[in-house]
Design an enzyme around this catalytic site. Sequence first.
Site, PDB file in Angstrom:
ATOM      1  N   SER A  93       0.846  -1.186   0.000  1.00 33.93           N
ATOM      2  CA  SER A  93       0.000   0.000   0.000  1.00 33.93           C
ATOM      3  C   SER A  93       0.880   1.235   0.000  1.00 33.93           C
ATOM      4  O   SER A  93       2.023   1.199   0.471  1.00 33.93           O
ATOM      5  CB  SER A  93      -0.878  -0.032   1.254  1.00 33.93           C
ATOM      6  OG  SER A  93      -1.232   1.263   1.661  1.00 33.93           O
ATOM      7  N   ARG A 107     -26.387  -2.209 -44.720  1.00 31.43           N
ATOM      8  CA  ARG A 107     -25.299  -1.879 -43.777  1.00 31.43           C
ATOM      9  C   ARG A 107     -25.746  -0.729 -42.900  1.00 31.43           C
ATOM     10  O   ARG A 107     -26.412   0.194 -43.354  1.00 31.43           O
ATOM     11  CB  ARG A 107     -23.974  -1.577 -44.485  1.00 31.43           C
ATOM     12  CG  ARG A 107     -23.325  -2.921 -44.926  1.00 31.43           C
ATOM     13  CD  ARG A 107     -21.886  -2.826 -45.360  1.00 31.43           C
ATOM     14  NE  ARG A 107     -21.768  -2.182 -46.644  1.00 31.43           N
ATOM     15  CZ  ARG A 107     -21.103  -1.058 -46.854  1.00 31.43           C
ATOM     16  NH1 ARG A 107     -20.469  -0.471 -45.851  1.00 31.43           N
ATOM     17  NH2 ARG A 107     -21.061  -0.531 -48.060  1.00 31.43           N
TER      18      ARG A 107
END
Lengths: 448, 448, 448, 448
Positions: free
Chosen positions: D270, D309
Amino acid sequence: MGLFDGVLARGGARAAVADQAWLAAMLEVEAALARALARAGVISADDASAIEQATRVVEIDINALGAEAAATGNPVVPLVETLRAAVVGPAAGQVHRGATSQDVLDTAAMLVAGRAIAVILEDLAAAADAAATLARAHRDTVMAGRTLLQQAAPVTFGLKAATWTTGLDQAAERLAEVRRTRLAVQFGGAVGTLASLGDDGLAVLSFLAEDLGLAEPLLPWHTERTRIADTAGALGSAAGSLATVALDIVLLAQTEVGEALDTSAGRGGSSTLPNKHNPIAAISALACARQAPGLVATLLASMAQEHERAAGAWHAEWRPFRDLLVTVGSAAAWTRDGLEHLAVDPSRMRANAVMTGGLLLTESVATALAPAMGGPAARKVVARAAAAATANGRQLLDVLAADAEVTDVLDPSALARLLEPEAYLGSAHSFVDRALAAHDAGRSTKPA
Amino acid sequence: MGLFDGVLARGGARAAVADQAWLAAMLEVEAALARALARAGVISADDASAIEQATRVVEIDINALGAEAAATGNPVVPLVETLRAAVVGPAAGQVHRGATSQDVLDTAAMLVAGRAIAVILEDLAAAADAAATLARAHRDTVMAGRTLLQQAAPVTFGLKAATWTTGLDQAAERLAEVRRTRLAVQFGGAVGTLASLGDDGLAVLSFLAEDLGLAEPLLPWHTERTRIADTAGALGSAAGSLATVALDIVLLAQTEVGEALDTSAGRGGSSTLPNKHNPIAAISALACARQAPGLVATLLASMAQEHERAAGAWHAEWRPFRDLLVTVGSAAAWTRDGLEHLAVDPSRMRANAVMTGGLLLTESVATALAPAMGGPAARKVVARAAAAATANGRQLLDVLAADAEVTDVLDPSALARLLEPEAYLGSAHSFVDRALAAHDAGRSTKPA
Amino acid sequence: MGLFDGVLARGGARAAVADQAWLAAMLEVEAALARALARAGVISADDASAIEQATRVVEIDINALGAEAAATGNPVVPLVETLRAAVVGPAAGQVHRGATSQDVLDTAAMLVAGRAIAVILEDLAAAADAAATLARAHRDTVMAGRTLLQQAAPVTFGLKAATWTTGLDQAAERLAEVRRTRLAVQFGGAVGTLASLGDDGLAVLSFLAEDLGLAEPLLPWHTERTRIADTAGALGSAAGSLATVALDIVLLAQTEVGEALDTSAGRGGSSTLPNKHNPIAAISALACARQAPGLVATLLASMAQEHERAAGAWHAEWRPFRDLLVTVGSAAAWTRDGLEHLAVDPSRMRANAVMTGGLLLTESVATALAPAMGGPAARKVVARAAAAATANGRQLLDVLAADAEVTDVLDPSALARLLEPEAYLGSAHSFVDRALAAHDAGRSTKPA
Amino acid sequence: MGLFDGVLARGGARAAVADQAWLAAMLEVEAALARALARAGVISADDASAIEQATRVVEIDINALGAEAAATGNPVVPLVETLRAAVVGPAAGQVHRGATSQDVLDTAAMLVAGRAIAVILEDLAAAADAAATLARAHRDTVMAGRTLLQQAAPVTFGLKAATWTTGLDQAAERLAEVRRTRLAVQFGGAVGTLASLGDDGLAVLSFLAEDLGLAEPLLPWHTERTRIADTAGALGSAAGSLATVALDIVLLAQTEVGEALDTSAGRGGSSTLPNKHNPIAAISALACARQAPGLVATLLASMAQEHERAAGAWHAEWRPFRDLLVTVGSAAAWTRDGLEHLAVDPSRMRANAVMTGGLLLTESVATALAPAMGGPAARKVVARAAAAATANGRQLLDVLAADAEVTDVLDPSALARLLEPEAYLGSAHSFVDRALAAHDAGRSTKPA
């Protein structure tokens, strides 16, 4: 610029949230923290200067930082180590004093978000201005109103563009409010108590917020993520308001509709079809906006964070938060572009509005017949005429003029007037006018 | 009550959004419309009375209405037909005058949402009060602060509960703001022009809004859905703020942690295990809150609505909007319940805080050593001691007291004091005090 | 039927997942468990008969059950109590023997899902058949192919309908596979060890699976939820394949396109517009399909379940799992309906295809010019001609016929032939034929 | 490596989907297309060689490509132009012959996905092997089974690890199936007819599929996206199966539980707390897996694609498809890492199992009492004893031994045996054995 960024990361938001911007923001936080510590008397002014100086000159290899982040679970730990090494003298020990990694990353995220939102707000404002300009110019341009994608009754293009304006303004107003009120500094130390600062924690917090121009929270929000969620929600709303504009443009630009055209030079061609002119800006805006809801969902689902700092849910925010800013920013930039280059074709609009030989005005006729024969009966008579006109390819006017139930009430010239789309616009103009007045006054809603 | 509603639809929100409530709201809209039409002089006061009277006495078979809705795509068409049939005399033709189906359904949705949110706000407020009460009672109750689910440093349970309070208050504040500003009447007629009302449209709109106590929009918002999205976003934030409280409770209630207990009588048993005491309220709150993000995403994704009224995206809102109100309402009711019945065990909290023999205070010792030996060196010395204590099962105090580097700086009694969790709480109390002061003052954020 | 169910819960899936169906399935599980226990020698045949008999006659008040479920967190606990009370004699003590609540609820969910999926598969199959019928009938019907909603080059309606067919078949194939392989019995007892059954657990598990026609899992899957996720994924794919069909129909039905019509009698009217003919089936299908992705996301996000049984994530599955089955089932029923009532207008299709005076065939001309002048040069020449034709409102044929670069290569009759859409369909017919052959053979993919 | 990639983009998937990989795949497609065209006799072998050669040597500036993509809406158009310019001689005109941009991008996406999935499968397999190794090693390691995060009854760690194994195997099996059957070539030309190739389209399609090792689809799937959806669904399931493993690890590693430890050297520290040892691998796995559901939802919501498309929905797939592969790949790599470095503590497991003085065995006692006094009565007696033991801090054994109702049935030594967790494991061993046998045999499910 990445392979897909030309389409999916347009505008300034991409740069605002890039690794470099994030890194710069983290260093700003460390510098501001040093200043705040000094101001609170926790460290000396000289130490603060040394740290601040180091944040300006330190060279960070983002690639290396990213790799080292894997060991501790975030990039702040190696960043702080690098920064400490860059500080000349004993001030090195004061770097990051009192803070935990999440303090730095969350605060940097707020700075980054604030800047990205500023860019987004600029594009939203320009888009709304462009829509307002269209609304003003086409206040009287009649077109077919379409519901469920069927022609329904006349509207004006001005009304449509005014509705776009209002939607964009409302999204911008909320986003600006979030920026103003919800972007806050994060500072709580390891578990939110600022214990390593003894009694000086709150002073440092307050100075830090002031220094960075962020709100000061009541208490650390390491696992209380309504700020992130509110920001995400506002971005999600903005995406939707952009998407509905872009969708309308794409639909108006359809070959068979032909009412709108993206006039940007040199854009919209196809790799195979010389005839195509795709409304790229609106299409790209849709593509970007569509990615927002899933990202918002991820951020909301990550709100359940454990105890004093979360085991994964916090880390799960980083990418979607950044991507959300980019994709909404890109949608805003594209929509602005699409609106600024939008040419509409009023003659095609009118031609489409009358293409069905008067069917667009059935409600007008029914409304005129209603006082005499009652609403439901009037609607039935007109529906029958509309069906006959459709079935036999006749003009609605001719069918109605041959119907005694109708001619008992309306003479031919009255009928003809009723079938003019310009004559059946109701409050369209008033709606446009009040929407534009609000836009000009910087409001998105009606004053109370 | 449905099979799963005991768990998934707790509190008043379910009733507020039930079919009966929705139907009642639609009839209220038709009645208010009749009154607004009369006030604007479009129809007579007698006709308005006749319609209003019919909305009160008409009997609607919801089952049949639902079935008939399939023919037109929404339940308003058959509802209006039924209502017309119930009106005595010529006023029947004035029912629904000027409106389109979506006007009625959207406005009813706003009424329904307003009422459901009122219920939710009540539960959120009670939950926040319960959390504040816990914070006040346990302002000094020391416990282990946990980050990434590892014990990290001391906190107070008061700080945890105060953070819950602030999160709930912020969610409530936003939701109340949405309720106040974003719930608006919908009234535009077929295509948003109110054409069938001629020049009277805006007057009717204004009277209708006033009558129903909803905001008057600048223009119709049939396809401009930021109001829905903002409501959804606020509900999503609330869900997350509830979920993080519930998750903490579930984690505190773990057998091995044992710091919190759901004390509701007659709840939490198991079908097979006589020993179980499940924290049902918090678990159910989590279950409900988890369903919100997906529903929010659906509502946001439905914002792209075509032209004057949408072909599917509008209909796609109905169920998630209702379910979102229910699931957030249920999460609020369960969290309130969980908080109101939460017993915490301060002695177990302290026992857990010291179970690692002082490891919770490593930062405290490192901070005390730092002035003399520098922060990084101090952290290294303490980390070495912590590792040794862990490896050999010794108390951290003993290891530190045997380390010359440490004892050069700190004498044994200073060391012992540093290892008391009560002595290392930094600003915890101050944070709690200001959070409670804000809560008591009805604010969720720090005053500017 | 609820207020919105006519639109949002069409077809048989709603009934298949209703409370009554779920309750019946839970009782079936208890009965089958009794039989399996007897077969394994754990309880007597008489006890099994008594329990089985009770499951048939017991009267359950779902409303009360739902309410009582709040106390324990699920409806199985009160159900078992009610069932025990209904069993005559000592067999009461054997009810639910060895099982935990989740065993019964999960197994019932699998039964319910299996039945709902059967209904969905029927509608998917009928929809695919209807699409295939359209593809066969319109194998040679020429229409404009549209990309990015711009006319691009000719296709056949047959090709479009064949693509729909294949999409629906693929979705159905996957869903059938999930039903066949992933619906499994759940049976593990309190913590997945079946400890209360001593050595008899596996035998009972095996008999239970056989009895219910569900797969036997390797081990209990109380918190291993890939079965739920796979089911959700398959339903999500199905929703998307339905949505793309429905979206095409809605677009083809636009007034300005007019190529498709929903011919259902008595459907599609408007509350205000006598002229409207909305494609309600496709619109409703879209509305239903759009709700699936958010529900799938919720189910996937609920997969992270703690230890032996989850604290909330399991409960969070109930509603979205049920709603997903309903909404996909409804989308399938509506799409089937829409396809079975779809009339297409070949003459309008051809008229639209030639409305741009030949622009649809620019690729055809460019391809013909390419051998002589090279592909890029050919595309440039044709693009120039297309631009000129568009700008001056001339037919492309005329512009090309006046261009020496073109006429050097192609004579007027060759040019005219190139501008016939029927002459530029490439492999459209072959694609349709092989797609239909696969559909007829019950395959959704090309054989290897 | 980006700033967050150390945490969020671990393993090989990131490289597999990077811009360079995508670009390489697009060039592979163009080369394979040239070969297929030559094999079909459409172009000469020399032209194919020239094109193939150019794909190997052409230098592409991804940054420029990305920027240019904005003009046409995708990066293939500028890529093809660059490639054409790199081809020596007339073959330049044959580059990209017959294809449309989406053909190249979709096929490249399939190649990229195939390679990324290969990497993911490797990590999933290694993770499953590691879990299986743990299951084998701890087949007899007793621990507390936990339901709703409360201790419930004994299990073995072997059972837990075997459940992990099976979940990972099932996810991998589905993902492998998707890779084998659903990754297909895309080739349809502008509108899916391959018209510019005349009669040669299908031959080229077939050769192209063979060349690239992808499935040959029945017809183009430009807007029929079940392949994308099925891939997304399988990745979503995998994410969930990884998340549930990671969540268990994080919960076992809690300080107060202490049953599991991440033993990777140099990880988990940490920035402020020298005492912390965070299970970084599992935490990071959770962070990555949590991002999947929202991405899956975006892909599913993008399935509704228009006509030949799509106008935006296709483009909306690019980023989430890539991000989904990365985040699931990263979750797999982290989970593998976490499992390979997982140390479990059997003595702590046993200590936790008996920490409640026998409460873990209440079902065992109740089961033993049931034959004599009936199940419900037995449960009541034991519940009463459990409550008394809890309230008074006594061992359950002592309370039971003092209860005449109990001692009438069970003597003290029988009672003591019943309270041994090892004696109440039911089918745990059998479940583990069959799960491991299946894993070793390469199956994830029970053979029929």
